[in-house]
Write an enzyme that holds these catalytic residues in place. Structure first.
Site, PDB file in Angstrom:
ATOM      1  N   HIS A 119       3.543  -1.025   5.480  1.00 57.74           N
ATOM      2  CA  HIS A 119       2.370  -0.548   6.218  1.00 57.74           C
ATOM      3  C   HIS A 119       2.827   0.422   7.303  1.00 57.74           C
ATOM      4  O   HIS A 119       3.806   0.145   8.008  1.00 57.74           O
ATOM      5  CB  HIS A 119       1.644  -1.741   6.852  1.00 57.74           C
ATOM      6  CG  HIS A 119       0.404  -1.322   7.578  1.00 57.74           C
ATOM      7  ND1 HIS A 119      -0.779  -1.023   6.917  1.00 57.74           N
ATOM      8  CD2 HIS A 119       0.169  -1.117   8.891  1.00 57.74           C
ATOM      9  CE1 HIS A 119      -1.678  -0.647   7.810  1.00 57.74           C
ATOM     10  NE2 HIS A 119      -1.135  -0.699   9.017  1.00 57.74           N
ATOM     11  N   GLY A 153      -4.828 -12.298   4.196  1.00 51.81           N
ATOM     12  CA  GLY A 153      -5.513 -11.346   5.071  1.00 51.81           C
ATOM     13  C   GLY A 153      -5.142  -9.915   4.738  1.00 51.81           C
ATOM     14  O   GLY A 153      -4.485  -9.625   3.737  1.00 51.81           O
ATOM     15  N   GLU A 184       9.846   4.917   6.494  1.00 49.76           N
ATOM     16  CA  GLU A 184       9.424   3.894   5.525  1.00 49.76           C
ATOM     17  C   GLU A 184      10.388   3.807   4.349  1.00 49.76           C
ATOM     18  O   GLU A 184      10.738   2.707   3.899  1.00 49.76           O
ATOM     19  CB  GLU A 184       8.032   4.228   4.962  1.00 49.76           C
ATOM     20  CG  GLU A 184       6.888   3.898   5.872  1.00 49.76           C
ATOM     21  CD  GLU A 184       5.561   4.075   5.159  1.00 49.76           C
ATOM     22  OE1 GLU A 184       4.656   3.289   5.431  1.00 49.76           O
ATOM     23  OE2 GLU A 184       5.423   4.994   4.338  1.00 49.76           O
TER      24      GLU A 184
HETATM   25  C1  GRF Z   1       2.611   4.461   2.926  1.00 51.71           C
HETATM   26  O1  GRF Z   1       2.435   5.068   4.187  1.00 51.71           O
HETATM   27  C2  GRF Z   1       2.496   2.978   3.029  1.00 51.71           C
HETATM   28  O2  GRF Z   1       2.912   2.475   4.262  1.00 51.71           O
HETATM   29  C3  GRF Z   1       1.020   2.741   2.864  1.00 51.71           C
HETATM   30  O3  GRF Z   1       0.617   3.687   1.918  1.00 51.71           O
HETATM   31  C4  GRF Z   1       1.477   4.820   1.987  1.00 51.71           C
HETATM   32  C5  GRF Z   1       1.963   5.071   0.601  1.00 51.71           C
HETATM   33  O4  GRF Z   1       2.696   6.268   0.479  1.00 51.71           O
HETATM   34  N1  GRF Z   1       0.762   1.373   2.482  1.00 51.71           N
HETATM   35  P1  GRF Z   1       3.425   6.608  -0.876  1.00 51.71           P
HETATM   36  O5  GRF Z   1       2.390   6.493  -1.998  1.00 51.71           O
HETATM   37  O6  GRF Z   1       4.542   5.632  -1.071  1.00 51.71           O
HETATM   38  O7  GRF Z   1       3.898   8.032  -0.734  1.00 51.71           O
END
Ligand code: GRF
Length: 205
Positions: A119, A153, A184
Site C-alpha cells: 500500500h 478490513g 515499493e
Molecule cells: C501500488 O502503488 C500499490 O501500492 C497499490 O497499487 C499500486 C500498484 O502499482 N496497491 P503497480 O500496478 O504495481 O504498478
C-alpha cells in the site's frame, strides 16, 4: 526448529493478483529471474481484462489469467473462482500487487495468514484508494509504503515492513507517486525474500 521455518527454505510458490500496471509484479519477476528471490511466480490473475500486468507476466513466461469480477453475481462467487485458479496453480503465498478488490473472509480462510498487500502510504495513515493524493492533500511531509498481511478490513492487517518517502515542496501527484513506486519495488521484494528465508512466517492472528 519451528516446522514452518524448516519448510520456508523451499522456493515460495506465488500467486500474484493484479488490476493494472504491474510495476510491482515486474520487480518480483525480475528478482526471480535474477536469482535473488527464492520464489516462483506460478500464476498472475487480473480482475481487469487488458491489464498491463498480464503482458508483463506473459513476457516472463508466467501463466496469466483474467477473472473479470463483473462476470460474477457476488464477491463470494468471484473469490471462489480466484481460489480455484490459485489452487490449480498450487501456490502457497498470495501477493496483492495493485489488486483493487477487497477479498472476502472465504478467500482469506483459504490461505490463512498467507496473503500480503502493498500500500502506498505509511499505514495506518491514508488507507483506501488514492493514498498518495490523500497524503499530498493533507500536507504531510513524509509518507511512504507499507507491506502488510491482509485481514478482513481495508489496508488494516498486521504490518510487516514500511519505508518512508519524503514529500518535496515541488511534488505533484505524478512525481510523488513515482517516488513511492520506486521504493515499493525494493520493499516488496525484500519482504518476499524474508518470507522465503523463513524470517517472516505466516501470520497467526
Ligand atoms: C501500488 O502503488 C500499490 O501500492 C497499490 O497499487 C499500486 C500498484 O502499482 N496497491 P503497480 O500496478 O504495481 O504498478
Amino acid at each position: 526448529m519451528d516446522s514452518r521455518a524448516m519448510t520456508a527454505q523451499s522456493p515460495l510458490n506465488l500467486g500474484v493478483l493484479v488490476s493494472g500496471e504491474g510495476s510491482n509484479l515486474q520487480a518480483i519477476l525480475d528478482a526471480v529471474s535474477a536469482g535473488t528471490l527464492n520464489a516462483r511466480v506460478k500464476v498472475v490473475i487480473s480482475n481487469r481484462p487488458g491489464a498491463k500486468a498480464l503482458e508483463r507476466a506473459r513476457a516472463a513466461g508466467v501463466s496469466a489469467l483474467t477473472v473479470p469480477h463483473k462476470d460474477f453475481a457476488s464477491r463470494e462467487a468471484f473469490d471462489a473462482a480466484l481460489v480455484s485458479a490459485l489452487r490449480e496453480a498450487d501456490v502457497n503465498w498470495i501477493v496483492l500487487a495493485g489488486f483493487m478488490r477487497v477479498l472476502t473472509p472465504q478467500f482469506l480462510d483459504a490461505y490463512p495468514g498467507r496473503v500480503i498487500n502493498i500500500h502506498p502510504s505509511l499505514l495506518p495513515a491514508f488507507p483506501g484508494v488514492d493514498a498518495a493524493k490523500q497524503a499530498l492533500d493533507y500536507g504531510v511531509k513524509l509518507t511512504g509504503c507499507t507491506v502488510h498481511f491482509v485481514d478482513h478490513g481495508v489496508d488494516s492487517g498486521r504490518i510487516i515492513a514500511q519505508r518512508a518517502v519524503p514529500i518535496e515542496p515541488a511534488d505533484d501527484l505524478s512525481s510523488l507517486a513515482a517516488r513511492i513506486h520506486g521504493v515499493e519495488h525494493e520493499l516488496f521484494v525484500n519482504v518476499l525474500r524474508a518470507i522465503a528465508a523463513g524470517r517472516v512466517l505466516p501470520f497467526e492472528g
